[in-house]
Design a protein around this motif. Structure first.
Motif, PDB file in Angstrom:
ATOM      1  N   LEU A 160       0.944  -1.306   0.183  1.00  0.00           N
ATOM      2  CA  LEU A 160       0.007   0.192  -0.143  1.00  0.00           C
ATOM      3  C   LEU A 160       0.655   1.894   0.135  1.00  0.00           C
ATOM      4  N   ASN A 161       1.880   1.075   0.521  1.00  0.00           N
ATOM      5  CA  ASN A 161       2.966   1.912   0.326  1.00  0.00           C
ATOM      6  C   ASN A 161       3.180   2.992  -0.476  1.00  0.00           C
ATOM      7  N   LYS A 182      -2.245   2.551  -7.070  1.00  0.00           N
ATOM      8  CA  LYS A 182      -3.378   3.631  -8.334  1.00  0.00           C
ATOM      9  C   LYS A 182      -4.651   3.074  -6.768  1.00  0.00           C
ATOM     10  N   CYS A 183      -5.467   4.388  -6.761  1.00  0.00           N
ATOM     11  CA  CYS A 183      -6.211   4.575  -5.786  1.00  0.00           C
ATOM     12  C   CYS A 183      -6.063   3.859  -4.385  1.00  0.00           C
ATOM     13  N   PHE A 195      -7.482   1.820  -1.202  1.00  0.00           N
ATOM     14  CA  PHE A 195      -7.311   0.601  -0.632  1.00  0.00           C
ATOM     15  C   PHE A 195      -6.835   0.481   1.165  1.00  0.00           C
ATOM     16  N   GLN A 196      -6.370   1.662   1.480  1.00  0.00           N
ATOM     17  CA  GLN A 196      -5.926   1.109   2.614  1.00  0.00           C
ATOM     18  C   GLN A 196      -7.150   1.882   3.397  1.00  0.00           C
TER      19      GLN A 196
END
Length: 288
Positions: free
Chosen positions: A92-93, A97-98, A102-103
């Motif tokens: 995630l880091n 995209k997006c 997602f977080q």
């Protein structure tokens, strides 16, 4: 006493009163009750003061089973949750995209009621029309009685808890990853350092305090597991008490059996286990 010190004590007083009233007093009360044999909480009467409750506790097969189940639960849930959370946090880091979407999705379980999540997972684990068995059928695996057979009860609880625990760990790992200087990663790219080496030499040391904190909080939370058991089996501890945990044992003895001394003794033992493990983890974390 200086005015500034007095003002500080005044600000701390409300929180201190709450801690003393709802934490310190119940802890002392439970410790004293653990020595009262044949204790009646309503009348306050007891036959004598001694170690009889502790002797009965370790002679109770349900308690030893609860202690074993809780230990197995902790050993599997905490490391698996932290490992998966760290992997997802690193992904995630990265520049995907997006990222914000997602977080948010991964953080949703943390702000959702455990009971509500448990109802959803009880449907996922359903032996007849559950989503998990449907997926397993695609690979030719027969239906598994996840919530109906004792041998699958604890694995079901572990799977559910690993998924639920990842939300908090992902959040703190993401916060830690954003504090690592980007220059370190840029220098590793210039040197063509393999990604696995970057992960072990830069990422992991950079968020070591967060990992240590996650382990401590994970162990404390895992030893106190109760809501997950309650939600998956509708207030029971699995088929034939196969998923009983220490906290569920305390609840059952206190509210159902009205054996207040035995429940208090179990609570004291659980408190000591968590205290010792927390001290050991903090000492190891400081040394590292």
């Amino acid at each position: 006493m200086e005015k500034k010190s007095m003002k500080g004590y005044i600000y701390l007083m409300p929180a201190l009163i709450v801690i003393l009233l709802f934490t310190a007093y119940p802890l002392i009360r439970a410790f004293l009750m653990s020595f009262y044999e044949d204790y009646n909480m309503i009348s306050g009467e007891y036959s004598r003061i001694g170690l009889g409750n502790y002797k009965d506790l370790f002679g109770d097969k349900d308690f030893t089973k609860a202690l074993r189940n809780t230990s197995i639960y902790v050993v599997f849930v905490v490391p698996c949750s932290i490992a998966l959370s760290l992997l997802i946090a690193v992904l995630l880091n990265s520049n995907i995209k997006c990222q914000g979407l997602f977080q948010t999705i991964f953080f949703l379980p943390y702000v959702t009621s455990v009971i509500a999540i448990g109802l959803v997972w009880s449907w996922i684990f359903n032996s007849n029309y559950g989503l998990l068995n449907i997926i397993l059928s695609w690979f030719g695996i027969d239906k598994v009685q996840w919530l109906n057979k004792p041998k699958y009860a604890l694995p079901s609880l572990i799977i559910f808890s690993v998924w639920k625990s990842m939300a908090f760990d992902i959040l703190i790992f993401l916060a830690g990853l954003q504090t690592i200087p980007k220059d370190l990663y840029n220098a590793s790219r210039v040197d063509s350092t393999p990604r696995w080496r970057v992960f072990w030499k830069i990422t992991v040391p950079g968020i070591a305090p967060m990992i240590s904190y996650a382990f401590i909080m994970g162990f404390i939370s895992a030893f106190k597991v109760y809501n997950e058991v309650f939600s998956l089996w509708g207030g029971k501890a699995g088929p034939a008490n196969s998923a009983i945990t220490v906290v569920y044992y305390i609840y059952d003895k206190f509210y159902n059996s009205h054996n207040y001394g035995l429940a208090s003794a179990a609570a004291v033992i659980l408190f000591l286990i968590i205290l010792v493990l927390t001290i050991v983890q903090r000492m190891m974390g400081r040394k590292k």
